[in-house]
Design a protein around this motif. Structure first.
Motif: not given
Ligand code: FES
Length: 110
Positions: A51-58, A70-77, A88-91
């Protein structure tokens, strides 16, 4: 990769066989409540939470560029070696797990 003795208070969990994770790929592996992403980079294996720490991305559905997922939800790495945010946008960093290989199987320590 060498394996060290596991202290008695730590659990060692078998996830899958090494040949199930092709070089340059990432696969989701579930074990009990754990949902993990298992990576193979040039024959070296890494494990993070899926689970991505930014949201629901796998993260196992993301794109792997060397040691960067690279998360396929918002491109965070994240850097899969230590879980550090690489883009970003991961924090917040993603959790990583110590990996060992025995008899062709991938283990993590909890
Ligand atoms: S859920 Fe992964 S970058 Fe937003």
């Amino acid at each position: 990769m060498t394996s060290q003795p596991i202290p008695a208070d730590r659990a060692k969990i078998s996830l899958c066989r090494t040949e199930e994770i092709a070089e340059g790929s990432v696969v989701k592996v579930e074990h009990g409540d754990l949902v993990l992403a298992v990576y193979n980079v040039d024959g070296e294996f890494f494990v993070t939470d899926d689970l991505c720490t930014h949201g629901p991305g796998s993260l196992s559905e993301g794109e792997l560029y060397g040691h960067i997922i690279e998360c396929n939800f918002h491109g965070g790495q994240f850097d899969i070696r230590d879980g550090a945010v690489a883009g970003p946008p991961c924090m917040d960093p993603v959790k990583t797990y110590p990996v060992s290989i025995e008899d062709g199987r991938i283990f993590i320590e909890l």
